[in-house]
Design an enzyme around this catalytic site. Sequence first.
Site, PDB file in Angstrom:
ATOM      1  N   LYS A  22       8.754   2.664  -2.521  1.00  0.00           N
ATOM      2  CA  LYS A  22       9.336   1.913  -1.401  1.00  0.00           C
ATOM      3  C   LYS A  22       8.483   0.683  -1.096  1.00  0.00           C
ATOM      4  O   LYS A  22       8.993  -0.424  -0.942  1.00  0.00           O
ATOM      5  CB  LYS A  22       9.401   2.812  -0.165  1.00  0.00           C
ATOM      6  CG  LYS A  22       9.696   2.071   1.117  1.00  0.00           C
ATOM      7  CD  LYS A  22       9.726   2.982   2.315  1.00  0.00           C
ATOM      8  CE  LYS A  22       8.391   3.240   2.973  1.00  0.00           C
ATOM      9  NZ  LYS A  22       7.880   2.182   3.850  1.00  0.00           N
ATOM     10  N   ASN A  23       7.163   0.885  -1.002  1.00  0.00           N
ATOM     11  CA  ASN A  23       6.284  -0.213  -0.584  1.00  0.00           C
ATOM     12  C   ASN A  23       6.101  -1.286  -1.655  1.00  0.00           C
ATOM     13  O   ASN A  23       5.543  -2.334  -1.383  1.00  0.00           O
ATOM     14  CB  ASN A  23       4.920   0.333  -0.142  1.00  0.00           C
ATOM     15  CG  ASN A  23       4.991   0.973   1.231  1.00  0.00           C
ATOM     16  OD1 ASN A  23       6.032   0.939   1.886  1.00  0.00           O
ATOM     17  ND2 ASN A  23       3.889   1.571   1.654  1.00  0.00           N
ATOM     18  N   CYS A 116       4.598  -0.200  17.362  1.00  0.00           N
ATOM     19  CA  CYS A 116       5.315   0.857  16.668  1.00  0.00           C
ATOM     20  C   CYS A 116       4.552   2.147  16.903  1.00  0.00           C
ATOM     21  O   CYS A 116       3.474   2.127  17.501  1.00  0.00           O
ATOM     22  CB  CYS A 116       5.443   0.561  15.178  1.00  0.00           C
ATOM     23  SG  CYS A 116       3.906   0.716  14.299  1.00  0.00           S
ATOM     24  N   ARG A 121      -0.207  -2.851  15.318  1.00  0.00           N
ATOM     25  CA  ARG A 121       0.105  -3.495  14.036  1.00  0.00           C
ATOM     26  C   ARG A 121       0.490  -4.970  14.152  1.00  0.00           C
ATOM     27  O   ARG A 121       1.649  -5.354  13.946  1.00  0.00           O
ATOM     28  CB  ARG A 121       1.216  -2.723  13.316  1.00  0.00           C
ATOM     29  CG  ARG A 121       0.817  -1.313  13.004  1.00  0.00           C
ATOM     30  CD  ARG A 121       1.885  -0.577  12.248  1.00  0.00           C
ATOM     31  NE  ARG A 121       1.845  -0.851  10.839  1.00  0.00           N
ATOM     32  CZ  ARG A 121       2.560  -0.190   9.934  1.00  0.00           C
ATOM     33  NH1 ARG A 121       3.372   0.759  10.314  1.00  0.00           N
ATOM     34  NH2 ARG A 121       2.475  -0.479   8.673  1.00  0.00           N
ATOM     35  N   ASP A 306      -1.390   6.563   4.281  1.00  0.00           N
ATOM     36  CA  ASP A 306      -0.036   7.122   4.190  1.00  0.00           C
ATOM     37  C   ASP A 306      -0.034   8.561   3.662  1.00  0.00           C
ATOM     38  O   ASP A 306       1.032   9.180   3.574  1.00  0.00           O
ATOM     39  CB  ASP A 306       0.854   6.243   3.301  1.00  0.00           C
ATOM     40  CG  ASP A 306       1.257   4.960   4.000  1.00  0.00           C
ATOM     41  OD1 ASP A 306       0.998   4.829   5.210  1.00  0.00           O
ATOM     42  OD2 ASP A 306       1.829   4.073   3.331  1.00  0.00           O
ATOM     43  N   ARG A 398      13.566   7.226   5.852  1.00  0.00           N
ATOM     44  CA  ARG A 398      13.080   5.857   5.610  1.00  0.00           C
ATOM     45  C   ARG A 398      12.269   5.794   4.324  1.00  0.00           C
ATOM     46  O   ARG A 398      12.179   4.731   3.706  1.00  0.00           O
ATOM     47  CB  ARG A 398      12.182   5.409   6.769  1.00  0.00           C
ATOM     48  CG  ARG A 398      12.935   5.135   8.064  1.00  0.00           C
ATOM     49  CD  ARG A 398      11.994   4.546   9.085  1.00  0.00           C
ATOM     50  NE  ARG A 398      11.122   3.578   8.444  1.00  0.00           N
ATOM     51  CZ  ARG A 398       9.848   3.353   8.785  1.00  0.00           C
ATOM     52  NH1 ARG A 398       9.312   4.012   9.765  1.00  0.00           N
ATOM     53  NH2 ARG A 398       9.140   2.458   8.136  1.00  0.00           N
TER      54      ARG A 398
HETATM   55  C1  UD1 Z   1       1.262  -1.369   4.454  1.00  0.00           C
HETATM   56  C2  UD1 Z   1       2.235  -0.280   4.054  1.00  0.00           C
HETATM   57  C3  UD1 Z   1       2.019   0.958   4.928  1.00  0.00           C
HETATM   58  C4  UD1 Z   1       0.565   1.390   4.844  1.00  0.00           C
HETATM   59  C5  UD1 Z   1      -0.374   0.228   5.136  1.00  0.00           C
HETATM   60  C6  UD1 Z   1      -1.843   0.561   4.922  1.00  0.00           C
HETATM   61  C7  UD1 Z   1       4.163  -1.527   3.283  1.00  0.00           C
HETATM   62  C8  UD1 Z   1       5.560  -1.941   3.524  1.00  0.00           C
HETATM   63  N1  UD1 Z   1       3.596  -0.801   4.245  1.00  0.00           N
HETATM   64  O1  UD1 Z   1       1.521  -1.698   5.810  1.00  0.00           O
HETATM   65  O2  UD1 Z   1       2.874   1.991   4.445  1.00  0.00           O
HETATM   66  O3  UD1 Z   1       0.332   2.409   5.792  1.00  0.00           O
HETATM   67  O4  UD1 Z   1      -0.067  -0.886   4.297  1.00  0.00           O
HETATM   68  O5  UD1 Z   1      -2.034   0.998   3.619  1.00  0.00           O
HETATM   69  O6  UD1 Z   1       3.596  -1.792   2.247  1.00  0.00           O
HETATM   70  N2  UD1 Z   1      -3.621  -5.881  10.636  1.00  0.00           N
HETATM   71  C9  UD1 Z   1      -3.960  -6.841  11.552  1.00  0.00           C
HETATM   72  N3  UD1 Z   1      -3.347  -8.065  11.464  1.00  0.00           N
HETATM   73  C10 UD1 Z   1      -2.433  -8.342  10.492  1.00  0.00           C
HETATM   74  C11 UD1 Z   1      -2.111  -7.359   9.550  1.00  0.00           C
HETATM   75  C12 UD1 Z   1      -2.717  -6.138   9.645  1.00  0.00           C
HETATM   76  O7  UD1 Z   1      -4.777  -6.607  12.446  1.00  0.00           O
HETATM   77  O8  UD1 Z   1      -1.929  -9.470  10.464  1.00  0.00           O
HETATM   78  C13 UD1 Z   1      -4.251  -4.547  10.714  1.00  0.00           C
HETATM   79  C14 UD1 Z   1      -3.240  -3.435  10.971  1.00  0.00           C
HETATM   80  O9  UD1 Z   1      -2.977  -3.272  12.356  1.00  0.00           O
HETATM   81  C15 UD1 Z   1      -3.960  -2.243  10.376  1.00  0.00           C
HETATM   82  C16 UD1 Z   1      -4.675  -2.849   9.165  1.00  0.00           C
HETATM   83  O10 UD1 Z   1      -4.763  -4.243   9.428  1.00  0.00           O
HETATM   84  O11 UD1 Z   1      -4.904  -1.736  11.285  1.00  0.00           O
HETATM   85  C17 UD1 Z   1      -4.000  -2.640   7.838  1.00  0.00           C
HETATM   86  O12 UD1 Z   1      -2.641  -2.997   7.947  1.00  0.00           O
HETATM   87  P1  UD1 Z   1      -1.781  -3.542   6.718  1.00  0.00           P
HETATM   88  O13 UD1 Z   1      -2.479  -3.295   5.438  1.00  0.00           O
HETATM   89  O14 UD1 Z   1      -1.358  -4.931   7.030  1.00  0.00           O
HETATM   90  O15 UD1 Z   1      -0.515  -2.605   6.791  1.00  0.00           O
HETATM   91  P2  UD1 Z   1       0.936  -3.035   6.413  1.00  0.00           P
HETATM   92  O16 UD1 Z   1       0.869  -4.074   5.358  1.00  0.00           O
HETATM   93  O17 UD1 Z   1       1.728  -3.311   7.636  1.00  0.00           O
END
Ligand code: UD1
Length: 418
Positions: A22-23, A116, A121, A306, A398
């Site tokens: 999915k990711n 969420c 996030r 995850d 999902r």
């Molecule tokens: C992706 C995955 C999700 C997984 C996560 C961590 C997808 C669609 N989703 O989510 O399943 O749990 O990686 O492996 O691929 N953060 C910030 N600012 C930002 C972006 C992130 O502070 O602009 C923080 C987030 O709140 C979190 C951390 O960075 O604490 C990691 O998040 P991130 O790797 O961005 O997760 P996703 O990409 O949303």
Amino acid sequence: MDKIAIRGGTPLKGEIKISGAKNASLPLMAACLLTDKPLILENVPQLSDIESMGELLTQLGVSVDVGPDSTTLCAKDLNSTTAPYDVVRKMRASVLVLCPLVARAGEAHVSMPGGCAIGPRPIDLHLKGLEALGATITLEEGYVHAHAPNGLIGATYTFPMISVTGTENLLMAATLAKGETRLVNAAREPEVGDLADCLNAMGAKISGIGTSTLVIEGVESLNGTTHKVIGDRIEAGTYAMASALTGGNVRLRGMRLDLIPTVAAFLRQAGVQLDEEGNDILVKAPKGRLKGVDVMTEPFPGFATDLQAQWMALMCTSDGASMITETIFENRFMHVPELCRMGANITVHGSSALVRGVDKLKGAPVMATDLRASVSLVLAGLVAEGETLISRVYHLDRGYEKVEEKLRACGANIERRG
Ligand code: UD1
């Protein structure tokens, strides 16, 4: 609303075909916005998050054709550059259209995702990186408005913390930027590598794939291609744990150990035997109880956040204790009270949970709170005595394709009730 009923106690035995990730599929689908030629994706799983991304792309003007073996996406003419609140609210990964839209159309308007279930996030890193590539960003009425009417310009952007979708978004932006972009402290998740491979097949010039520095030489335009999505390592890790937990013996078809290096190491420490055979992984539970093993979540190649909830379910009936520390997301222990309702002994201290193994779990009505929490309850249900009834299973749909079907084929007593 659907519920899932499970009667625990049957060791899983048989084969499970691992679906496409999915990711990986979500950013790959968004990548179609970078070209006016068709992008054909094979091995895309049938999941509600994938449908949501398809609906969003359709709203933007993309033709989305879901066939039995492949999904064809063609963004020949875009008719919108807005990702509305209704879609982004349902699925945070909608933010992945931001950078491709700016790169291709010079602008994008994306609703801020908001909070969420697993924490705030934010998307600040996506925005700072896009600004570094020359876009102007404003925030108004809950929307991010990004403009780069004369195109993006290559630059170096260092992520202050690792972000998976942040890396993917900026990688897509950089493919069409003028000159060279360096993304430093980039995420190394295999899904990022899969996206980079597909973009290169479309004509992009990306090097450093699989490392924490991605170097992208911008090109004028991209072509279409055909790309097979990698297998879902989170799904594979989940079923490996399900078979270990139930004392089973399962073949995971279409998965490699190098995609789940840390999970495999921890499972072996707990006493599980894992072997690779051709394109499959064979999982064999030990005769007695599993051993308690501590884990801490980390970006790849560390232990995936995850899989944290599933590991906790696994440790509930292990011999000894296990300290599980969550370092990626706040508030990702919502499965704890539900597991405790089934007889687990878990104490939470800040971002760590101490699981003391108990002899057995007992079935109970429980509630799914997010995607991975919900599957941890399925795992617990598979070993619990009596019936476990899980409500709010739309979370499960999902991210887990045909979950009841796959588990039932291995002997689980599981059914969906409307
Ligand atoms: C992706 C995955 C999700 C997984 C996560 C961590 C997808 C669609 N989703 O989510 O399943 O749990 O990686 O492996 O691929 N953060 C910030 N600012 C930002 C972006 C992130 O502070 O602009 C923080 C987030 O709140 C979190 C951390 O960075 O604490 C990691 O998040 P991130 O790797 O961005 O997760 P996703 O990409 O949303």
